[in-house]
Motif scaffolding. Structure first.
Motif, PDB file in Angstrom:
ATOM      1  N   GLU A  26       0.815  -1.109   0.236  1.00 28.10           N
ATOM      2  CA  GLU A  26      -0.160  -0.070   0.137  1.00 28.10           C
ATOM      3  C   GLU A  26       0.768   1.109  -0.132  1.00 28.10           C
ATOM      4  OE1 GLU A  26      -2.409  -0.822   3.471  1.00 28.10           O
ATOM      5  OE2 GLU A  26      -3.855  -1.856   2.428  1.00 28.10           O
ATOM      6  N   THR A  27       2.027   1.302   0.681  1.00 28.87           N
ATOM      7  CA  THR A  27       2.763   2.497   0.727  1.00 28.87           C
ATOM      8  C   THR A  27       3.742   2.589  -0.783  1.00 28.87           C
ATOM      9  OG1 THR A  27       3.357   1.980   3.013  1.00 28.87           O
ATOM     10  CG2 THR A  27       4.739   3.227   1.920  1.00 28.87           C
ATOM     11  N   GLU A  83       2.324   1.605  -3.390  1.00 24.35           N
ATOM     12  CA  GLU A  83       1.316   2.283  -4.500  1.00 24.35           C
ATOM     13  C   GLU A  83       1.112   3.822  -4.336  1.00 24.35           C
ATOM     14  OE1 GLU A  83      -3.484   1.689  -4.993  1.00 24.35           O
ATOM     15  OE2 GLU A  83      -2.374   0.005  -4.330  1.00 24.35           O
ATOM     16  N   GLU A  84       1.005   4.014  -2.822  1.00 21.09           N
ATOM     17  CA  GLU A  84       0.905   5.518  -2.666  1.00 21.09           C
ATOM     18  C   GLU A  84       2.039   6.220  -3.210  1.00 21.09           C
ATOM     19  OE1 GLU A  84      -0.946   9.178  -1.344  1.00 21.09           O
ATOM     20  OE2 GLU A  84      -1.623   7.069  -2.274  1.00 21.09           O
ATOM     21  N   ARG A 123       1.829   6.681  -6.910  1.00 19.74           N
ATOM     22  CA  ARG A 123       0.778   7.413  -7.184  1.00 19.74           C
ATOM     23  C   ARG A 123       1.136   9.033  -7.165  1.00 19.74           C
ATOM     24  NH1 ARG A 123      -3.247  10.840  -5.350  1.00 19.74           N
ATOM     25  NH2 ARG A 123      -2.201  10.686  -3.326  1.00 19.74           N
TER      26      ARG A 123
END
Length: 800
Positions: free
Chosen positions: A571-572, A574-575, A578
């Motif tokens: 998740e980190t 991916e962020e 992004r």
């Protein structure tokens, strides 16, 4: 680190696309050799960008040389930063030392530089050697050029650099030496005005800049003459060099970081560096016989010079503006990386079709597996029969035993011997076997293989399976329920054992043999170990299973922690991806950066689906592609990003949807959301109109003029791109009947974008707002004793 890695990948893709090798694109070539002469310490930041731009644009830029005239203390830095990777390993940027400025008094620095140079012959001698060496190096690249008759000498300096007080000497020496190898030396000057950097020194900086501009007006006068002994032989003999009467430079371009509208350029001086390389190409380009732009107004230097000469015959100065519309290749690559990552993460996150029993079976947590494990934890029950061989304490008769409880009878017969035997031979061995079980070790190997299987079991699913909740098919919750049942059964079994121990011997169902007391006692002993220790054996089995479950429970908790950590790492990551792509898109033009994320989400999904169709489901998690992401995460998030970058470079960015021309790609991007949001579809003509105005607005002339009206200016505008493309055909037709400027094309068979160079000239130095604003500072500093020139006041033109 992730941002750096992602941007590096994006830039690599952009460079590859810019190279245009796989798109059928063609780069221009220059006709004659080119030499860039950078004068002054302050112009050092321009060297790399100018040469890099040439290398991107010119097919034969490998022979382009550069010379940096720099103060003595800086020349070694230039030597260390030489860019020499061409054939023969010769350096392509040579340093030429001028007098050292370190510690000089700002009040007299320009004057002292001029004096030191003319009083110390070492500088001229060294300059002669360097320029001759450079001239010989240029000759080594003869095969790259169509002709060696002419050399294009482009001189670049900052107006506020004190070293340009020596510009006439440097220019004429370079021209004199080059003239010995070439029939003609065409010399242009690019004077850079950096208004952003003046800061606290704006008064002094403006004074130095104005001093140079006043000297420049002298150099560009039609009656300018110069004579000095500049050529120096190896024996120290001097030879005079003469010039004039004529202007020193063929054309002078004044380029500022503040444009015609008074706005600071968003790209700083970078656009000016692009302008230098594009003008150099415009004036020195090989025009192939098959040039599709023929008849579309190619550049003519004499026409431009004539156009910027006023009615009085006074030669004007020139400036330029530059803009480009390209596929946003960096942003495209970053968007593909982000969407490919999200697609893989979504595949890993999808709910598994595994039932609860299948999940338990995979991890060895189903009832059958637990029973099998329990059987392996406890020694064989047959070993209880060996307890009958224990030595009894004395020889109690049956009559002595029958009134006792089973516990008392055992104590009477064996004391603590039976308990000790069972503890040493059964309990201790079972504990040892339990301690030797490490579920997580086996699971890691098993789950690593499952992660690349089809269907895969991923750490996303394992994080859910091992969560501490009674929903979602948690195997941890099911295990804890089983352990609760075991503990209840254990309590019941222990109560039964206590009840059995409390019963009397006389009431037990074993064979009594009348008249054979010893045989009856022996039968009781067999019964005691079978019944009581059989019950203890059952208790040990349940305790061992509970101990096993406890270790399994701890292993599941640890597995949950590890899987959750991996999920959070993903998740980190991916962020971070992004944020990187959104920041990059935010720096693009509104038109060129439109819908990058939306469009390439669809494109990336389609390409990845097509790959899966050809190579099978789950292909992206095979060892040839991503492999085990868990193992990659053990090396860090960077390892995941690097592996995915490789896949994007090999498999996704090379797919057909990425080979579109920039117009078609931009049109598809502009309309990607129309079907979903009921937007009006953007027509090709409307898109071209936007592009055209975007190019024109961004190519505003990079110099600020004062009350400079349209009738005084001469303008020429040039597109660099495929003149046969739909967009450039549209651009040529816009205002065709009403335009008052010359429009031309530099045809390059490219699909990746188009650039525009606007040339404007005809103004004079007094038209510059920089000149008018700086004049008051120049006069004030001069009146206060600042010696801003090398030559005497009488040799300078009047201030206008």
């Amino acid at each position: 680190m992730i941002k750096t890695l992602a941007l590096s990948y994006g830039e690599q893709y952009a460079v590859q696309e810019e190279a245009q090798r796989s798109k059928g694109d063609g780069r221009s070539s220059i006709h004659y050799p080119a030499l860039f002469l950078f004068v002054g310490d302050k112009v050092a930041p321009a060297i790399g960008p100018v040469l890099d731009s040439c290398e991107r644009k010119w097919d034969n830029a490998g022979g382009v040389m550069a010379l940096h005239a720099v103060s003595g203390t800086k020349s070694e830095d230039t030597d260390r930063s030489k860019r020499g990777s061409d054939a023969g390993g010769k350096d392509r940027v040579l340093a030429m030392a001028l007098p050292d400025m370190a510690g000089s008094d700002p009040r007299t620095v320009r004057h002292e530089l001029y004096r030191k140079f003319h009083e110390d012959t070492r500088y001229l001698a060294e300059m002669n050697k360097v320029i001759r060496r450079l001239s010989n190096s240029i000759a080594d690249y003869g095969r790259l050029y169509s002709s060696f008759d002419v050399i294009h000498l482009s001189i670049i300096t900052r107006v506020d650099d004190p070293l340009n007080v020596l510009l006439p000497e440097i220019t004429l020496l370079a021209r004199a030496i080059l003239s010995q190898s070439f029939k003609s030396v065409q010399t242009d000057l690019y004077a850079l005005i950096n208004e952003r950097e003046q800061g606290d020194n704006f008064g002094y900086s403006s004074s130095v800049g104005l001093a140079f501009l006043r000297e420049l007006d002298r150099m560009q006068a039609t009656d300018y003459t110069f004579n000095a002994p500049l050529l120096v032989t190896e024996d120290g003999l001097s030879i005079p060099v003469s010039h004039g009467p004529s202007a020193l430079f063929d054309l002078v371009y004044l380029l500022s970081d503040k444009n015609e509208r008074g706005m600071m350029s968003a790209h700083g001086m970078d656009d000016n560096y692009e302008i230098i390389s594009h003008i150099s190409l415009l004036k020195n380009r090989v025009r192939p016989t098959s040039d599709q732009a023929t008849g579309h107004g190619g550049y003519n230097n004499m026409t431009f010079k004539s156009g910027i000469r006023g009615s009085t015959g006074r030669q004007g100065y020139a400036s330029a503006g530059f803009s480009g519309v390209r596929r946003p290749n960096v942003q495209i690559a970053l968007a593909v990386l982000y969407h490919a990552f999200r697609r893989l993460a979504a595949d890993m996150r999808e709910g598994s079709p595994w039932t609860m029993r299948e999940r338990q079976s995979l991890l060895g947590l189903d009832p059958d597996s637990l029973r099998e494990h329990r059987a392996q934890l406890v020694p064989e029950k047959d070993g209880l029969s060996e307890m009958t061989g224990l030595m009894s304490h004395g020889r109690p008769s049956y009559n002595e035993l029958k009134q006792l409880s089973l516990r008392e009878a055992e104590q009477q017969l064996f004391g603590d011997g039976g308990e000790a035997y069972f503890r040493n031979n059964f309990v201790a061995e079972s504990n040892r076997r339990v301690e030797g079980i490490h579920p997580l070790r086996g699971w890691r190997t098993l789950l690593a293989a499952q992660e690349t299987a089809t269907p895969a079991v991923t750490f996303y699913q394992l994080a859910e399976w091992t969560a501490d909740r009674d929903e979602g098919g948690s195997v941890l919750h099911a295990l804890r329920q089983h352990m609760t049942g075991l503990r209840s059964a254990l309590v019941s079994a222990q109560d039964e054992l206590e009840d059995l121990y409390a019963e009397s011997v006389e009431r037990q169902p074993f064979q009594r043999v009348p008249l054979f007391d010893k045989r009856t006692v022996r039968n009781f002993i067999h019964y005691l170990f079978s019944a009581v220790y059989g019950k203890k054996y059952e208790l040990l089995c349940m305790e061992s299973e509970l101990a096993l479950c406890s270790r399994l429970e701890s292993a599941l908790e640890q597995l949950h922690v590890e899987c959750v950590a991996r999920v959070k790492a993903m998740e980190t990551l991916e962020e971070e991806l992004r944020i990187t792509v959104m920041d990059s898109i935010g720096r693009t033009n509104e038109t060129t950066g439109q819908n990058v994320m939306e469009y390439y989400r669809v494109v990336t999904e389609e390409v990845m689906k097509e790959i899966e169709t050809r190579r099978g489901p789950g292909i992206f998690f095979s060892d040839k592609y991503m492999g085990s992401i868990s193992k990659l995460l053990e090396q860090g998030k960077e390892a995941v990003a690097e592996r995915l970058i490789g896949i994007c470079q090999r498999e996704i960015l090379t797919a057909d949807p990425f080979a579109l021309s920039f117009e078609e790609e931009l049109l598809r991007r502009a309309n990607v959301a129309a079907a979903y949001e009921n937007r009006q579809v953007l027509s090709k003509e409307e898109l071209f109109k936007r592009l055209y105005h975007n190019l024109e607005d961004s190519a505003t002339i990079n110099v600020r003029l004062f009350e400079y009206t349209q009738e005084h200016r001469h303008e020429e505008k040039y597109f660099f791109g495929d003149s046969a493309s739909e967009f450039l055909r549209y651009a040529f037709g816009v205002d065709e009947t009403t335009r008052i400027y010359r429009l031309g094309f530099v045809h390059e068979q490219r699909r990746s974008g188009v650039e525009k160079l606007n040339l404007m000239g005809g103004f004079h130095l007094e038209d510059l707002l920089y000149y008018r604003n700086g004049k008051v500072y120049y006069e004030t500093y001069a009146q206060n004793g600042y010696q801003l020139h090398g030559v005497s006041e009488e040799q300078l033109p009047e201030m206008r």
